[in-house]
Design an enzyme around this catalytic site. Sequence first.
Site, PDB file in Angstrom:
ATOM      1  N   CYS A 389     -25.066  18.537 -11.295  1.00  0.00           N
ATOM      2  CA  CYS A 389     -24.260  17.519 -11.984  1.00  0.00           C
ATOM      3  C   CYS A 389     -24.848  16.131 -11.752  1.00  0.00           C
ATOM      4  O   CYS A 389     -25.918  15.833 -12.275  1.00  0.00           O
ATOM      5  CB  CYS A 389     -22.792  17.629 -11.586  1.00  0.00           C
ATOM      6  SG  CYS A 389     -21.722  16.940 -12.859  1.00  0.00           S
ATOM      7  N   HIS A 515     -21.473  23.063 -12.636  1.00  0.00           N
ATOM      8  CA  HIS A 515     -21.272  23.339 -11.208  1.00  0.00           C
ATOM      9  C   HIS A 515     -21.363  24.835 -10.928  1.00  0.00           C
ATOM     10  O   HIS A 515     -20.330  25.520 -10.866  1.00  0.00           O
ATOM     11  CB  HIS A 515     -19.900  22.814 -10.768  1.00  0.00           C
ATOM     12  CG  HIS A 515     -19.834  21.324 -10.752  1.00  0.00           C
ATOM     13  ND1 HIS A 515     -20.202  20.572  -9.662  1.00  0.00           N
ATOM     14  CD2 HIS A 515     -19.475  20.443 -11.706  1.00  0.00           C
ATOM     15  CE1 HIS A 515     -20.066  19.291  -9.941  1.00  0.00           C
ATOM     16  NE2 HIS A 515     -19.628  19.190 -11.180  1.00  0.00           N
ATOM     17  N   GLU A 517     -21.850  26.325  -8.234  1.00  0.00           N
ATOM     18  CA  GLU A 517     -21.242  26.710  -6.953  1.00  0.00           C
ATOM     19  C   GLU A 517     -19.838  27.271  -7.138  1.00  0.00           C
ATOM     20  O   GLU A 517     -19.355  28.023  -6.298  1.00  0.00           O
ATOM     21  CB  GLU A 517     -21.231  25.501  -5.993  1.00  0.00           C
ATOM     22  CG  GLU A 517     -20.265  24.359  -6.323  1.00  0.00           C
ATOM     23  CD  GLU A 517     -20.819  23.321  -7.286  1.00  0.00           C
ATOM     24  OE1 GLU A 517     -21.778  23.640  -8.022  1.00  0.00           O
ATOM     25  OE2 GLU A 517     -20.292  22.187  -7.329  1.00  0.00           O
TER      26      GLU A 517
HETATM   27  N1  GLN Z   1     -20.543  10.955 -12.344  1.00  0.00           N
HETATM   28  C1  GLN Z   1     -21.240  11.868 -13.179  1.00  0.00           C
HETATM   29  C2  GLN Z   1     -20.573  12.065 -14.521  1.00  0.00           C
HETATM   30  O1  GLN Z   1     -19.410  11.778 -14.687  1.00  0.00           O
HETATM   31  C3  GLN Z   1     -21.433  13.197 -12.498  1.00  0.00           C
HETATM   32  C4  GLN Z   1     -20.154  13.935 -12.281  1.00  0.00           C
HETATM   33  C5  GLN Z   1     -20.277  15.051 -11.248  1.00  0.00           C
HETATM   34  O2  GLN Z   1     -21.258  15.111 -10.518  1.00  0.00           O
HETATM   35  N2  GLN Z   1     -19.284  15.918 -11.177  1.00  0.00           N
HETATM   36  O3  GLN Z   1     -21.204  12.543 -15.432  1.00  0.00           O
END
Ligand code: GLN
Length: 540
Positions: A389, A515, A517
């Site tokens: 992410c 994600h 995970e």
């Molecule tokens: N801050 C980043 C976004 O909003 C990444 C978000 C995250 O890592 N969950 O895209």
Amino acid sequence: MARTPRLSSKFVFITGGVVSSLGKGVTIASLGILLKLRGLKVNVIKLDPYLNVDPGTMSPYQHGEVYVTDDGAETDLDLGHYERFLDISTSRLSNATTGQIYDAVIRRERAGDYLGATVQVIPHITDEIKRRISELARAEKNTDIVLVEVGGTVGDIESLPFLEAIRQFALDVGRRNSVFVHLTLLPWVGKAGELKTKPTQHSVMRLREIGIQPDILVCRNDQGIPKDARAKIGLFCNVRPEDVIDARDMDSVYEVPLEYERQRLADNVLDKLGLKARSKDLEPLERLVETIRGLKGEVEVAVCGKYVRLADAYKSISEALYHAGFELGRKVRIRWVDSEKVTAENAAETFAGVGGILIPGGFGERGIEGKIQAARHAREQGIPFFGICLGMQVLVIEYARHVCGLKNANSSEFSARLRHPVVDLMQDQRGVKVKGATMRLGAWPCVLKTGSRAHKAYRKEVIQERHRHRYEVNNRYRDALAAGGLILSGLSPDEHLVEMVEVGGHPWYVGCQFHPELKSRVMRPHPLFRDFVRACMRQA
Ligand code: GLN
């Protein structure tokens, strides 16, 4: 008061007393797996007493990580314990907060649905809590047992409506269809050389005051409960000594289910519910514990983020790394690296000896430059790297700056006026002002590029992974990034969004916007984590 409808499932209510953080989530997940391995269908709901509608707007330091379900709910991290242990996918029905309950009741009141009544905690709030439990029980066909976890600690003002609701609920469905399990702490007072039962007695008293007599007590302690203490707890708390479970500290949480099994917890619950096991095969659990005990050697992985002071902030990440290690026969050790402290000068020293570097998700500018240094160090030194992410966005920024020559490239999350916003707000996020539940959330499909590392890991072309973000790789820079050698290895089916990237000619350098995970399971590690840890093992 609305009566609970006829339900075919039975219910186990789990409350906690004395102190918080006793591990209710792990207790429930452990009981859940023992029931599941007896051929019963189990579902689970967590009731959270705080006023936030969901934990999505809370700092990880308040609450630990936010767990995202397939259907895009931002939920309590205990749902992660349930999913990992029970190998199920929960949904938004599995988590209800005080905020959600009041929100539903107040909306109904504004709509005029209460027909002139005074709207009160009892029965309106308690009815809504009961409705949420029933809704979960009916969500899936043939659910035998619903495990209901009440968050917080007995005695808190906040959890009272939930306790009142489960008391009523048990009465509605019949005592033969419900079991109350209470988790407490038996502190060891060194000076007296004694295990103290009084806090447990008091906690049970508080429960009994509101009409709940626990059927089973699960008592956390650090060195075992002597026979006389067990008898005393039974006597004062009005349970049989065999209903006192000795939950002493274990080497790993994965050993907890078998310890409960030795103390007949699941059979005891079934006896009380008048249910029979359909089958019984505990082999998977035994194999898991054997595997963990048999792990040979260690591989160290650096996790570089800004919430490293609280391990719960990255719970699913560390679990996913451990699961991969189980399959590969190696113990994964995590070196927590505070991203704010990483600089070009100290990167070599900070990451010396690690098998790989992982940058997890995150929000905001703090620590970003340190993460960029970490990504650069990994790329230049051939150290396996996994960006998740925000970690993938960092990978892209670093690559744009140092390989594609896009000076000062950055994400528009961190700076409004940018010459090269290589990561930018998604189109449909423009104009979104409200913070709660407005990100791109939940499971979305992604198409993988044939022959990429991503494709090799998953061994399929279309995957489904869970998301939680507002920013994405800026499509205006796709060509420049690709020309610089970045492989865009995963795209949304409409090709509008870059979901995965990787760098060739490197042992393993992969980023994903989702994600992974969240989909790793104790006995079924995630393919990306497995391949990353394997690359780390080769490196070390
Ligand atoms: N801050 C980043 C976004 O909003 C990444 C978000 C995250 O890592 N969950 O895209």
